[in-house]
Scaffold this active site. Structure first.
Site, PDB file in Angstrom:
ATOM      1  N   ASN A   6       0.870  -1.184   0.000  1.00 44.46           N
ATOM      2  CA  ASN A   6       0.000   0.000   0.000  1.00 44.46           C
ATOM      3  C   ASN A   6       0.904   1.231   0.000  1.00 44.46           C
ATOM      4  O   ASN A   6       1.555   1.530   0.996  1.00 44.46           O
ATOM      5  CB  ASN A   6      -0.891  -0.030   1.252  1.00 44.46           C
ATOM      6  CG  ASN A   6      -1.755   1.216   1.376  1.00 44.46           C
ATOM      7  OD1 ASN A   6      -1.864   2.005   0.439  1.00 44.46           O
ATOM      8  ND2 ASN A   6      -2.369   1.393   2.538  1.00 44.46           N
ATOM      9  N   LYS A   8      -0.006   4.246  -0.040  1.00 46.89           N
ATOM     10  CA  LYS A   8      -0.626   5.410   0.609  1.00 46.89           C
ATOM     11  C   LYS A   8      -0.349   6.654  -0.250  1.00 46.89           C
ATOM     12  O   LYS A   8      -0.449   6.586  -1.460  1.00 46.89           O
ATOM     13  CB  LYS A   8      -0.130   5.573   2.042  1.00 46.89           C
ATOM     14  CG  LYS A   8      -0.217   4.277   2.847  1.00 46.89           C
ATOM     15  CD  LYS A   8      -0.012   4.510   4.288  1.00 46.89           C
ATOM     16  CE  LYS A   8       0.190   3.198   5.009  1.00 46.89           C
ATOM     17  NZ  LYS A   8       0.085   3.330   6.443  1.00 46.89           N
ATOM     18  N   HIS A  81      -9.555   0.967   4.839  1.00 44.07           N
ATOM     19  CA  HIS A  81      -8.292   1.193   5.546  1.00 44.07           C
ATOM     20  C   HIS A  81      -8.522   2.122   6.745  1.00 44.07           C
ATOM     21  O   HIS A  81      -9.317   3.059   6.668  1.00 44.07           O
ATOM     22  CB  HIS A  81      -7.262   1.805   4.589  1.00 44.07           C
ATOM     23  CG  HIS A  81      -5.865   1.754   5.148  1.00 44.07           C
ATOM     24  ND1 HIS A  81      -5.408   2.667   6.062  1.00 44.07           N
ATOM     25  CD2 HIS A  81      -4.861   0.875   4.945  1.00 44.07           C
ATOM     26  CE1 HIS A  81      -4.160   2.358   6.387  1.00 44.07           C
ATOM     27  NE2 HIS A  81      -3.800   1.277   5.718  1.00 44.07           N
ATOM     28  N   GLU A 149      -5.449  -5.331  10.226  1.00 47.10           N
ATOM     29  CA  GLU A 149      -4.394  -4.355  10.481  1.00 47.10           C
ATOM     30  C   GLU A 149      -4.703  -3.582  11.766  1.00 47.10           C
ATOM     31  O   GLU A 149      -5.460  -2.589  11.724  1.00 47.10           O
ATOM     32  CB  GLU A 149      -4.321  -3.344   9.339  1.00 47.10           C
ATOM     33  CG  GLU A 149      -4.061  -3.953   7.985  1.00 47.10           C
ATOM     34  CD  GLU A 149      -3.496  -2.921   7.023  1.00 47.10           C
ATOM     35  OE1 GLU A 149      -2.367  -3.103   6.582  1.00 47.10           O
ATOM     36  OE2 GLU A 149      -4.170  -1.916   6.754  1.00 47.10           O
ATOM     37  N   GLY A 155       2.342   1.717  10.820  1.00 49.87           N
ATOM     38  CA  GLY A 155       3.318   2.804  10.701  1.00 49.87           C
ATOM     39  C   GLY A 155       4.060   3.132  11.993  1.00 49.87           C
ATOM     40  O   GLY A 155       4.738   4.153  12.078  1.00 49.87           O
ATOM     41  N   SER A 185       3.278  -2.708  10.441  1.00 47.21           N
ATOM     42  CA  SER A 185       4.713  -2.786  10.722  1.00 47.21           C
ATOM     43  C   SER A 185       5.337  -4.130  10.341  1.00 47.21           C
ATOM     44  O   SER A 185       6.202  -4.652  11.038  1.00 47.21           O
ATOM     45  CB  SER A 185       4.992  -2.438  12.185  1.00 47.21           C
ATOM     46  OG  SER A 185       4.644  -1.091  12.423  1.00 47.21           O
TER      47      SER A 185
HETATM   48  C1  PEP Z   1      -0.855  -0.062   6.111  1.00 41.34           C
HETATM   49  O1  PEP Z   1      -1.101   1.120   6.343  1.00 41.34           O
HETATM   50  O2  PEP Z   1      -1.616  -0.727   5.383  1.00 41.34           O
HETATM   51  C2  PEP Z   1       0.331  -0.636   6.731  1.00 41.34           C
HETATM   52  C3  PEP Z   1       0.342  -1.913   6.920  1.00 41.34           C
HETATM   53  O3  PEP Z   1       1.331   0.227   7.068  1.00 41.34           O
HETATM   54  P1  PEP Z   1       2.750  -0.124   7.738  1.00 41.34           P
HETATM   55  O4  PEP Z   1       3.288  -1.354   7.077  1.00 41.34           O
HETATM   56  O5  PEP Z   1       3.592   1.079   7.514  1.00 41.34           O
HETATM   57  O6  PEP Z   1       2.486  -0.386   9.189  1.00 41.34           O
END
Ligand code: PEP
Length: 222
Positions: A6, A8, A81, A149, A155, A185
């Site tokens: 992703n 973003k 999300h 998630e 993040g 993460s």
């Molecule tokens: C996300 O926002 O979908 C995500 C998994 O972010 P990160 O890997 O940075 O935690």
């Protein structure tokens, strides 16, 4: 396994193309998905949109709808999300998007995840919260992928523990037989261990996936 990136609000059209070009040199048995920002959407079978308004087109300033997404031949979308939910998307609105893109036969990467205060309460509270985020969602939909998630892991550099992921995915498995990805993460150091957990069918990756070499290395470690 399904390994998804992703972007973003990262990468441009040019850098997305470079990313995809490099990624295409890698041969893997895994299913790869990339969700670039809408300005960088392109005709590529692994690319999906990060968002989509539940309409073909219309007076919805700054949104993109089916007409804009399918111009590229794209039939994949990410919905629900936590960052979109934090911007104020209600469950009802997300379910409306889900229905719209389901009716268009899109592959839907549907994200759910609890905030830290819920995780701190109990495992049962987490499952109850996730069930609310599944309200109005057809868990039998053929092209559904669910990404669990936890908001507090996104993040932050702090992933959920193996036990937290295992118990949550086990509980989700009782609700659906669709692919269950973990996100939050995920990085080079933990992707293999996370993907080895029962009922984890892959990962949705943000930060650690934006560098194509790192993403490729992560795919190789799975
Ligand atoms: C996300 O926002 O979908 C995500 C998994 O972010 P990160 O890997 O940075 O935690």
């Amino acid at each position: 396994m399904i390994i998804a990136s992703n972007f973003k609000m990262n990468h441009t059209r040019k850098s997305t193309q470079e990313f995809l070009d490099k990624l295409s040199t890698v041969s893997t048995e895994h299913t790869i998905r990339v969700y670039p920002p809408c300005t960088a959407l392109c005709a590529n079978p692994i690319v999906g949109a990060q968002n989509g308004y539940p309409a073909v087109e219309g007076s919805y300033t700054a949104e993109i709808g089916l007409r804009q997404i399918s111009e590229f031949g794209i039939d994949k979308i990410l919905l629900g999300h936590s960052e979109r939910r934090q911007f104020g998307e209600s469950q009802e609105f997300i379910a409306r998007k889900f229905d719209f893109y389901k009716n268009e036969n899109f592959e839907i990467m549907y994200c759910i995840g609890e905030p830290l205060e819920v995780r701190k309460q109990s495992k049962e509270a987490v499952i109850a919260y996730l069930k609310q985020q599944l309200q109005g969602i057809d868990l039998e939909y053929e092209r559904l992928i669910i990404a669990y998630e936890p908001v507090w892991a996104i993040g932050t550099g702090v992933s959920a523990t193996i036990e937290e992921i295992r118990s949550t995915h086990d509980a989700l498995r009782e609700l659906t037989n669709k692919a269950l990805l973990y996100g939050g993460s995920v990085k080079l150091e933990n992707i293999a261990q996370i993907c080895a957990i029962d009922n984890v069918d892959g990962c949705l990756i943000g930060t650690a996936s934006w560098d194509v070499d790192n993403f490729i290395e992560m795919i190789k470690r799975v």
